[in-house]
Motif scaffolding. Sequence first.
Motif, PDB file in Angstrom:
ATOM      1  N   LYS A  59       0.987  -1.148   0.069  1.00 61.81           N
ATOM      2  CA  LYS A  59      -0.081  -0.012   0.049  1.00 61.81           C
ATOM      3  C   LYS A  59       0.914   1.239   0.083  1.00 61.81           C
ATOM      4  O   LYS A  59       0.589   2.230  -0.811  1.00 61.81           O
ATOM      5  CB  LYS A  59      -0.669   0.103   1.210  1.00 61.81           C
ATOM      6  N   THR A  60       1.851   1.099   0.860  1.00 60.70           N
ATOM      7  CA  THR A  60       2.813   2.591   0.869  1.00 60.70           C
ATOM      8  C   THR A  60       4.052   2.379   0.817  1.00 60.70           C
ATOM      9  O   THR A  60       4.773   1.029   0.639  1.00 60.70           O
ATOM     10  CB  THR A  60       2.549   3.076   2.576  1.00 60.70           C
ATOM     11  N   PRO A  97       5.377   0.294  -4.073  1.00 57.34           N
ATOM     12  CA  PRO A  97       3.927   0.799  -3.576  1.00 57.34           C
ATOM     13  C   PRO A  97       3.126   0.826  -4.528  1.00 57.34           C
ATOM     14  O   PRO A  97       3.415   1.272  -5.796  1.00 57.34           O
ATOM     15  CB  PRO A  97       4.113   1.882  -3.151  1.00 57.34           C
ATOM     16  N   TYR A  99       0.790   3.223  -5.493  1.00 55.38           N
ATOM     17  CA  TYR A  99       0.932   4.369  -6.241  1.00 55.38           C
ATOM     18  C   TYR A  99       1.836   4.602  -7.236  1.00 55.38           C
ATOM     19  O   TYR A  99       1.714   5.387  -8.482  1.00 55.38           O
ATOM     20  CB  TYR A  99       0.814   5.725  -5.138  1.00 55.38           C
ATOM     21  N   GLU A 124      -9.571   3.503   0.529  1.00 55.03           N
ATOM     22  CA  GLU A 124      -8.596   2.462   0.107  1.00 55.03           C
ATOM     23  C   GLU A 124      -9.283   1.556  -0.941  1.00 55.03           C
ATOM     24  O   GLU A 124      -8.453   0.590  -1.507  1.00 55.03           O
ATOM     25  CB  GLU A 124      -8.288   1.905   1.265  1.00 55.03           C
TER      26      GLU A 124
END
Length: 164
Positions: A59-60, A97, A99, A124
């Motif tokens: 996710k990050t 990640p 993104y 999310e």
Amino acid sequence: MTRYEIDASRRGKYCTVERGGPKPLLTRLDGREKRDAQILADIAALMADGFDSIAVITKTAAESREAHESLRIHGGEALQLITKETPGFEKGVMVIPVYLAKGVEFDAVLVHDASPEAYGRNNERKLIYTACTRAMHRLHLYTTGDWSPFVQALPANLYEKAPY
């Protein structure tokens, strides 16, 4: 992966992604070490099957660094860590990640943590959708506890569960 659907709209409508290959595989394991060992085993199997672009998606950026370090310690020395400072990336196995994965496709995607802690809030929903739709041929999702509500909402005929 024959078909994968996820409610990305918040209105109960599913977006369908049609791809070749088996259904997505959901793997629930008892603990992070077992998860990381299974991810490395799955990477080895995917490479043996001839897949040359494999992404472990988190996710990050912080989770990518943690996952990369943990996988490296357990034998994944060849894994590339992709950050916003990475000038570009080539085929191979990478930890990235979500993104930074947007707009990029991989032969196989392994979603490192598909739990409600990672992808449980409505904001999310599109992140897990993005992570899952980066896979062209194989999609694996992992958790060490419960599944994200967005995964739980999927009809059971759209995925397989690992027998662990």
